[in-house]
Scaffold this motif. Structure first.
Motif, mmCIF file in Angstrom:
data_model
loop_
_atom_site.group_PDB
_atom_site.id
_atom_site.type_symbol
_atom_site.label_atom_id
_atom_site.label_comp_id
_atom_site.label_asym_id
_atom_site.label_seq_id
_atom_site.Cartn_x
_atom_site.Cartn_y
_atom_site.Cartn_z
ATOM 1 N N HIS A 246 0.827 -1.215 0.000
ATOM 2 C CA HIS A 246 0.000 0.000 0.000
ATOM 3 C C HIS A 246 0.857 1.259 0.000
ATOM 4 O O HIS A 246 0.316 2.361 0.210
ATOM 5 N N ASP A 247 2.172 1.117 -0.214
ATOM 6 C CA ASP A 247 3.088 2.259 -0.181
ATOM 7 C C ASP A 247 3.002 2.984 1.163
ATOM 8 O O ASP A 247 3.177 4.195 1.248
ATOM 9 N N HIS A 248 2.710 2.221 2.213
ATOM 10 C CA HIS A 248 2.633 2.758 3.577
ATOM 11 C C HIS A 248 1.616 3.899 3.695
ATOM 12 O O HIS A 248 1.792 4.794 4.515
ATOM 13 N N ARG A 249 0.577 3.850 2.868
ATOM 14 C CA ARG A 249 -0.456 4.876 2.928
ATOM 15 C C ARG A 249 -1.691 4.336 3.648
ATOM 16 O O ARG A 249 -2.112 3.204 3.424
ATOM 17 N N CYS A 250 -2.262 5.172 4.488
ATOM 18 C CA CYS A 250 -3.443 4.793 5.257
ATOM 19 C C CYS A 250 -4.634 4.585 4.317
ATOM 20 O O CYS A 250 -4.925 5.435 3.475
ATOM 21 N N MET A 251 -5.315 3.463 4.474
ATOM 22 C CA MET A 251 -6.467 3.168 3.628
ATOM 23 C C MET A 251 -7.661 4.070 3.953
ATOM 24 O O MET A 251 -8.596 4.171 3.159
ATOM 25 N N VAL A 252 -7.639 4.722 5.108
ATOM 26 C CA VAL A 252 -8.734 5.615 5.493
ATOM 27 C C VAL A 252 -8.495 7.026 4.990
ATOM 28 O O VAL A 252 -9.352 7.620 4.331
ATOM 29 N N CYS A 253 -7.323 7.600 5.303
ATOM 30 C CA CYS A 253 -7.086 9.015 4.981
ATOM 31 C C CYS A 253 -6.081 9.233 3.855
ATOM 32 O O CYS A 253 -5.959 10.335 3.334
ATOM 33 N N GLY A 254 -5.323 8.181 3.489
ATOM 34 C CA GLY A 254 -4.355 8.304 2.411
ATOM 35 C C GLY A 254 -3.012 8.870 2.828
ATOM 36 O O GLY A 254 -2.092 8.954 2.004
ATOM 37 N N ASP A 255 -2.853 9.249 4.105
ATOM 38 C CA ASP A 255 -1.587 9.803 4.565
ATOM 39 C C ASP A 255 -0.495 8.744 4.609
ATOM 40 O O ASP A 255 -0.765 7.564 4.862
ATOM 41 N N LYS A 256 0.728 9.198 4.378
ATOM 42 C CA LYS A 256 1.895 8.322 4.469
ATOM 43 C C LYS A 256 2.800 8.828 5.586
ATOM 44 O O LYS A 256 3.209 9.991 5.588
ATOM 45 N N ARG A 257 3.097 7.965 6.542
ATOM 46 C CA ARG A 257 3.984 8.304 7.651
ATOM 47 C C ARG A 257 5.402 7.816 7.329
ATOM 48 O O ARG A 257 5.604 6.999 6.430
#
Length: 348
Positions: A246-257
């Motif tokens: 998922h490229d470390h992206r949140c499935m809810v908000c799309g943010d990447k930490r």
């Protein structure tokens, strides 16, 4: 000890048509008093059954077993439940006939009153209840659908609002459902206590305990899961691979930490938790990739995801509610696990 009552029998056609077909059959029996051979022929024609009438006999035997029909050498007649159903058109009459005479029906309804179940789970439950191998829950699920008490989609059986009203109005069903809950309630209380201790410890260590701290995710230091919780797959590489997928992206908000200048960071949350009493699998179908904030929201029951549309509903983030859960090719959360989370974990 085995249950000597019969198991449910499924009939041809969609469950939504079963009650209409049954009413037509009962009207024929009452109005025309057909001979046994004639009623078997009528049923075979209605069911488009094999010419030997085997399906018709199975149908009639089952209706006799639940006291909807009475079969005699002379001619079939209406049983007590058949008369009541034909006179009242009340589906609760048939439900009473099923729960009184068919092994496993009440147990399945009591479990559905707690949470949705998959076909496999239903078959396993019924096999335990009747002490026999039930390979497919189709017949049980079909009758509950026919009565309007359950709905079925993508391998998951869930109770309808009508079904929940039935449970609420029936003290025996309510007590039966409640008797299956204590271990879950105890576990939830223990989890709440652990969360409170963890929150207090984090606040003490940081010197801050503001509401902003609970909603703003750290940019470089990810939150560590509690040691008392089972949140990662047996093979930690599986979690890393899914997050990377998922490229470390949140499935809810799309943010990447980030956990390093060139190393992304995301967390794995299991919709049906692996710890007891839930016992969910540590598989990708049961997992979502999320940022620390939204993992906490999943855990605290502040997010729902529609199993079909994947629409997100958030308890307090208006800019998140209405979004569609972000997915990537090769990974979609299972509808049954989303339904489980919505029914058992979500709390708003």
């Amino acid at each position: 000890m085995s249950d000597d009552r019969p198991t449910a029998v499924a009939f041809p056609g969609p469950p939504e048509s079963w009650l209409a077909s049954l009413r037509a059959l009962l009207r024929d029996v009452r109005g025309e008093s057909p001979a046994e051979a004639d009623i078997r022929a009528q049923v075979s024609e209605r069911l488009d059954a094999d010419a030997d009438g085997a399906d018709a006999d199975q149908y009639l035997d089952f209706l006799a077993a639940i006291d909807v029909l009475e079969r005699t050498d002379a001619a079939p007649s209406l049983g007590p439940y058949g008369r009541d159903f034909l006179d009242s058109h009340d589906e609760r009459v048939l439900f009473e006939a099923l729960t009184a005479n068919v092994a496993g029906v009440r147990a399945l309804v009591e479990v559905l009153a707690i949470r949705p179940v998959t076909d496999i789970e239903a078959a396993e439950l019924l096999s335990r209840e009747v002490d026999a191998d039930i390979d497919d829950a189709e017949a049980y699920r079909g009758w509950l659908q026919a009565l309007g008490y359950a709905e079925y989609d993508d391998g998951v059986i869930d109770m309808t609002t009508k079904g929940r009203r039935l449970v609420d109005s029936d003290s025996e069903l309510s007590d039966g459902a409640a008797s299956r809950l204590p271990s879950r309630r105890a576990s939830e209380a223990a989890d709440a206590a652990v969360d409170a201790v963890d929150s207090a410890a984090e606040g003490s260590a940081s010197g801050e305990a503001t509401s902003e701290a609970t909603t703003a995710a750290p940019e470089t230091t990810p939150a560590e899961p509690s040691a008392t919780e089972t949140k990662q797959p047996a093979d930690a590489d599986d979690a890393s691979a899914l997050a990377a997928h998922h490229d470390h992206r949140c499935m809810v908000c799309g943010d990447k930490r980030w956990q390093a200048p060139e190393e992304g960071y995301a967390e794995i949350h299991y919709l049906m938790p692996p710890d007891e009493p839930h016992g969910g699998p540590t598989e990708a179908d049961n997992a979502v990739v999320v940022c620390p904030n939204h993992r906490a929201d999943f855990e605290h029951g502040l997010i729902r995801i529609d199993p079909q549309s994947l629409t997100v509903e958030h308890a307090y983030e208006a800019d998140v509610s209405g979004r569609t859960l972000r997915t990537v090719e090769g990974h979609d959360p299972g509808a049954q696990y989303l339904a489980y989370h919505n029914d058992v974990i979500a709390d708003f």
